[in-house]
Structure formats: structure tokens, C-alpha cells
Design an enzyme around this catalytic site. Structure first.
Site, PDB file in Angstrom:
ATOM      1  N   GLU A   1      -4.126   4.087  17.435  1.00 48.41           N
ATOM      2  CA  GLU A   1      -2.799   4.429  17.524  1.00 48.41           C
ATOM      3  C   GLU A   1      -2.431   5.643  18.435  1.00 48.41           C
ATOM      4  OE1 GLU A   1      -0.818   3.749  13.717  1.00 48.41           O
ATOM      5  OE2 GLU A   1      -2.618   4.334  13.106  1.00 48.41           O
TER       6      GLU A   1
ATOM      7  N   LYS B   1       1.130 -10.230  11.042  1.00 45.73           N
ATOM      8  CA  LYS B   1       0.969 -10.345  12.409  1.00 45.73           C
ATOM      9  C   LYS B   1       0.496 -11.664  12.719  1.00 45.73           C
ATOM     10  CE  LYS B   1       0.092  -5.308  12.784  1.00 45.73           C
ATOM     11  NZ  LYS B   1       1.105  -4.481  13.586  1.00 45.73           N
TER      12      LYS B   1
ATOM     13  N   LYS C   1      -5.750   8.089  15.118  1.00 40.55           N
ATOM     14  CA  LYS C   1      -4.568   8.432  15.469  1.00 40.55           C
ATOM     15  C   LYS C   1      -4.904   9.322  16.943  1.00 40.55           C
ATOM     16  CE  LYS C   1      -1.870   7.836  11.297  1.00 40.55           C
ATOM     17  NZ  LYS C   1      -2.135   6.458  11.434  1.00 40.55           N
TER      18      LYS C   1
ATOM     19  N   HIS D   1      -6.118  -2.646   6.486  1.00 40.80           N
ATOM     20  CA  HIS D   1      -5.913  -3.563   7.733  1.00 40.80           C
ATOM     21  C   HIS D   1      -7.206  -3.803   8.439  1.00 40.80           C
ATOM     22  CE1 HIS D   1      -2.229  -1.942   7.094  1.00 40.80           C
ATOM     23  NE2 HIS D   1      -2.068  -0.950   7.384  1.00 40.80           N
TER      24      HIS D   1
ATOM     25  N   LYS E   1       0.745  -1.285   0.044  1.00 42.60           N
ATOM     26  CA  LYS E   1      -0.202  -0.039   0.013  1.00 42.60           C
ATOM     27  C   LYS E   1       0.849   1.301  -0.181  1.00 42.60           C
ATOM     28  CE  LYS E   1      -2.181   1.174   3.694  1.00 42.60           C
ATOM     29  NZ  LYS E   1      -1.443   1.993   4.782  1.00 42.60           N
TER      30      LYS E   1
HETATM   31  C1  BG6 Z   1      -0.059   1.896   7.893  1.00 41.40           C
HETATM   32  C2  BG6 Z   1      -0.640   3.058   7.761  1.00 41.40           C
HETATM   33  O1  BG6 Z   1      -0.556   1.006   6.911  1.00 41.40           O
HETATM   34  O2  BG6 Z   1      -0.298   1.124   9.357  1.00 41.40           O
HETATM   35  C3  BG6 Z   1      -0.146   3.919   9.055  1.00 41.40           C
HETATM   36  O3  BG6 Z   1      -0.169   3.658   6.757  1.00 41.40           O
HETATM   37  C4  BG6 Z   1      -0.394   3.241  10.268  1.00 41.40           C
HETATM   38  O4  BG6 Z   1      -0.890   5.223   9.198  1.00 41.40           O
HETATM   39  C5  BG6 Z   1       0.284   1.613  10.400  1.00 41.40           C
HETATM   40  O5  BG6 Z   1       0.297   4.083  11.516  1.00 41.40           O
HETATM   41  C6  BG6 Z   1      -0.278   0.945  11.767  1.00 41.40           C
HETATM   42  O6  BG6 Z   1       0.555  -0.068  11.481  1.00 41.40           O
HETATM   43  P1  BG6 Z   1       0.773  -0.828  12.987  1.00 41.40           P
HETATM   44  O7  BG6 Z   1       1.487  -2.093  12.700  1.00 41.40           O
HETATM   45  O8  BG6 Z   1       1.622   0.009  13.598  1.00 41.40           O
HETATM   46  O9  BG6 Z   1      -0.447  -1.028  13.707  1.00 41.40           O
END
Ligand code: BG6
Length: 472
Positions: free
Chosen positions: A212, A178, A339, A236, A144
Site C-alpha cells: 500500500e 474482489k 504501508k 486478507h 473486521k
Molecule cells: C483494511 C485495513 O482491512 O484493508 C487497512 O484495515 C488497509 O489498513 C485496507 O488499508 C486495504 O484494503 P485494499 O482493498 O485497499 O487493499
């Protein structure tokens, strides 16, 4: 098995921060044959020494205490650098000579990792075709953003199809690397206990949350343009949703699994201008405290970045959706991601219906919680008799099942990228997104965006450090 991995964008951020460290770990754990070769490609001139110094410094920074000289000696024997300007034919001929493509060894692997902006997929794929660099045993890895809407995703699929068959294409969604996500299928399809209760007959609602604490920081321009719906939900959260809701595949074959995921996406009830206001929230954070630190608002962060932005991107999304099939008819699914939230975690929470004979008159019921990060746990919220309590006094317990079996010898949990690269090497497409799947999810996401535009849905605010606005 002879293996060549060619990383376009080989000295870019993703390569130095994620890909090369993952390959270093694979080398350390003996998962890369000594005859493997990793070639980092970019248009910059770099001497071999400069390249190795750069990689060595970054590995020390990213793998930290796992760095060791022994592995580095092995690793630096298998990595090298080549300047390839995508527009210069001689550079491509040089790459072809380097790969010795005419050598049709059985079981040879050539993996092209396109760690570049999607606008470069076209010239790279065209040149790969033009220079006959795409034998049957080659594969391509992309990740992506694979499009920003249905049309652009279709274009990317077409570009990749210029040089590679679908069997050769590996679209990464790192959530599928994961451990806790991969475990969902095992949890569901290897336990009769789970299988029997996994439906509308027993489940009241399902919440999928990816929270996040980071803000938009250096990615302000991209994140403001696409917003959280496209950055997180289309990929995701959609992967988590499909793993939780799909039917049992006919086998563990990659396409059998992906067929079932696709059916779920196609069964998602459309969210459009008629229902978008009730079923979605989009919001941006205002200044607040995250992890004990006061952070600026989203709009202030954009201003500080000095990048060209509109301030229209959402940093939080909540959705209430339905999967219109026999198994999930009537069960609401709540997806939320944002976020600058209270803490960093991702989980799937399944709330069960109360028992049919509610003799204890409870307003509580069982829950199954699959925590994806930071911990990898599956826990069950059970109701038990309160110790020494009256016959009707209940106590709620959350009993945890440990994902890591006690006999594991794992010194560390491999990162998503490491696991996914290993699957590409093995030629297993299970944990990669298929062309039709990606288009189906974009189509559904486009409906929401169109709904937002048509109805002029308002952007809400939430205080950084909170869990964002609630969707009823
Ligand atoms: C990425 C997004 O695909 O996934 C980010 O572009 C995001 O914005 C990240 O922070 C989150 O991944 P993880 O593994 O930290 O949950």
C-alpha cells in the site's frame, strides 16, 4: 422478495463511504427489489430531511459520475432513518414495530449490518434476542476487526451466537469480494492445465504481496495498537493463502469450501519463539518519497495525529511460512505487506521449478502471476527462443490472460462491498469467514506475536517508498 436491511452505525463513516454507495449501485442495476427497505440506525436525532441530504451529498461524493437523479429518486424511496439508543427499550420496541417482525412472510429477508465497533456487538445482539428480532430468515453481517487475538475473537463468536446460528452469520473480509480473488478458485479448479502443476512437484516458491502507499493517517490509534500483522495478515493475506493452497472442495457449497480453507490454516507450521527471528520481519517506515511526495515517518505521523499511541505497531510484515501437508511439503511461502511502499498493488507470484532437462542452462523459470489490484490479470512468464537468435538464446516473455472475457458488457467493475452485500441478500456464505476459520487463523497469528514478545524481536526500519526489508 421483501428485504429489510438495518444498518447499525447507519450514518457512520463506513456506511456513508461504502455501504450506502454499494446499495445505491445495487438499486441502479436493478438488484434491489422495489419493496426493499434500508433502515439506517444510530443514536443521533435526525430529521428525515437532514438524513436524506446527508446521504445524497455523500453519494454524489463517492459514486461520482455514476450518480443519477433517476436512481436517487428510487433509492430515497427505500431508505429511511431511525434513532435507536441501544440502551433504551422503547427505541427497540419502535424498531420491532417498524420491522413488523410477526409478519412471517415466506422468503422474507432481514439483514442486520453491524457497522459499529465490536464493543457494541454485545448490547445489539442481546437486544435483538430480547426483542425477538432474530427469526430464522434474519442474518447478521459483521466485519473486521473481528477480535484482536484468539480470546477476543472467541468472545465475538459467542456474542453473535447469542442471537444467530452460524448459518445466519456473515463475517466480511472484503478481499473475498474482489473479482480477482474469487477468480482464483475458478483458475485452479476449472483448468486441467493449472490443476496438474499446482503442487510441490512443480512449484518452487510462492510470494503473496499486498503493498500500500497510504500511511496510518486518521487510523493511527487503531493501527498502532494492532500493527500490520493483525490488521492485514490475519485476514486478507490469510484468505489469499487459503485460496491458493486449499484442496478441491467436495462441491461449491459454502461449507465444503470453508472446510478446505480451515484444513490449510490448521496445516500451517507454527511460528513461535524458536523460529520467529528467522521467519519474520516487522518494521516501521521512516520518512521517504511516495508517489513523488516526501512523507513523514511513521512515528512523526503518530505524533501529528495527537492520539494516544505507543509507537509499537509495525507497518510492515514479512513472513516465510510452510503449509505442512502432502501438496505443499517443503514449498516456502513468502507473505509481505506494508504501508507506504513503492506502489499500491497486490499479487500472488508462483515460481515454477526449472524443467528437468535443463539443456538451455537457464537460471530463469516459469512464473504465474495473479494480479489482484490495481489491475486484474493473470500472466505467465514463459521462456522462448529469442527472435533470430542462436539456438541457445532465450527470451523471457510475460504473456497476459485477460480476466474480463471480451464479450463482457460490464460498464464498471463492482466494488467488493457491493458484491458481498449481494451475496448476503442471496444467502450465500461462500465468500464469508466461518467461526472456526477465524479462530484457527487467530491462533496461528497469536503464536507469532508471542514469539515476538518472548524473543524481544527488534523493529526494523524501511524508507517510505521502498519495498521494505528482505526476508531470506
Ligand atoms: C483494511 C485495513 O482491512 O484493508 C487497512 O484495515 C488497509 O489498513 C485496507 O488499508 C486495504 O484494503 P485494499 O482493498 O485497499 O487493499
Amino acid at each position: 422478495m421483501a428485504l429489510d436491511i438495518v444498518i447499525f452505525g447507519g450514518i457512520g463513516d463506513l456506511s456513508l463511504r461504502k455501504l450506502l454507495p454499494s446499495l445505491f449501485y445495487l438499486c441502479k442495476d436493478g438488484n434491489l427489489e422495489p419493496q426493499s427497505h434500508i433502515l439506517c440506525v444510530s443514536r443521533k436525532e435526525k430529521t428525515c430531511e437532514e438524513f436524506l441530504d446527508l446521504v445524497n451529498g455523500k453519494l454524489k461524493e463517492y459514486v461520482k459520475e455514476d450518480y443519477d437523479e433517476n436512481t436517487w429518486q428510487k433509492f430515497c424511496n427505500i431508505i429511511s432513518y431511525k434513532k435507536v439508543d441501544l440502551t433504551i427499550q422503547e427505541d427497540w420496541h419502535g424498531l420491532r414495530d417498524h420491522l413488523n417482525i410477526s409478519d412471517q412472510e415466506e422468503n422474507r429477508n432481514i439483514i442486520y449490518y453491524l457497522s459499529v465497533t465490536p464493543s457494541l456487538f454485545t448490547p445489539i445482539c442481546q437486544q435483538i434476542k430480547l426483542n425477538d428480532l432474530n427469526p430464522e430468515y434474519s442474518r447478521v453481517v459483521v466485519e473486521k476487526p473481528l477480535g484482536e487475538d484468539l480470546n477476543s475473537a472467541e468472545e465475538i463468536n459467542e456474542v453473535l451466537a447469542l442471537s444467530f446460528k452460524e448459518k445466519q452469520i456473515y463475517r466480511i473480509d472484503h478481499y473475498l469480494g474482489k473479482e480477482a480473488v474469487q477468480n482464483i478458485l475458478h483458475l485452479r479448479f476449472s483448468n486441467h492445465l493449472m490443476e496438474t502443476v499446482w503442487s510441490k512437484d512443480h512449484i518452487e516458491r510462492i510470494d503473496i504481496t499486498v503493498a500500500e502507499t497510504v500511511g496510518v493517517e486518521s487510523r493511527a490509534a487503531f493501527l498502532d495498537r494492532v500493527g500490520t500483522l493483525r490488521d492485514m495478515v490475519q485476514n486478507h493475506l490469510m484468505q489469499l493463502l487459503t485460496y491458493i493452497t486449499m484442496e478441491a472442495p467436495a462441491s461449491l457449497d459454502a461449507d465444503d469450501i470453508r472446510d478446505e480453507k480451515l484444513k490449510v490454516i490448521n496445516a500451517l507450521r507454527p511460528i513461535d519463539e524458536k523460529n520467529v527471528g528467522k521467519r519474520t520481519i516487522k518494521a516501521q517506515y521512516v520518512s521517504g518519497e511516495v508517489n513523488g511526495r516526501i512523507v513523514p515517518s511513521y512515528l512523526e505521523e503518530l505524533e501529528q495525529s495527537e492520539l494516544e499511541t505507543t509507537g509499537n505497531g509495525e507497518t510492515f510484515v514479512a513472513l516465510r511460512l510452510n503449509v505442512d501437508n502432502a501438496r505443499w511439503d517443503g514449498v516456502p511461502f513468502y507473505l509481505r505487506t506494508g504501508k507506504r511502499m513503492t506502489r499500491r498493488y497486490a499479487e500472488i507470484r508462483m515460481k515454477f521449478k526449472p524443467p528437468s532437462s535443463n539443456i538451455y542452462q537457464m537460471n530463469d523459470s516459469n512464473e504465474l502471476i495473479i494480479e489482484i489490484q490495481p489491475d486484474l490479470t493473470v500472466s505467465i512468464h514463459m521462456l522462448m527462443k529469442q527472435l533470430m537468435g542462436e539456438v541457445s538464446q532465450l527470451n523471457a516473455h510475460r504473456n497476459q490472460m485477460d480476466l474480463n472475457t471480451s464479450d463482457t458488457n460490464l460498464a464498471r467493475m463492482p466494488e467488493a462491498y457491493e458484491r458481498l452485500i449481494l451475496e448476503v441478500i442471496k444467502g450465500n456464505q461462500t465468500y464469508f469467514v466461518r467461526d472456526d476459520e477465524i479462530l484457527a487463523s487467530w491462533k496461528w497469528i497469536d503464536g507469532i506475536r508471542l514469539g515476538w514478545d518472548t524473543t524481544g524481536q527488534a523493529m526494523q526500519n524501511y524508507v517510505a517508498g521502498s519495498m521494505g526489508p528482505e526476508l531470506e
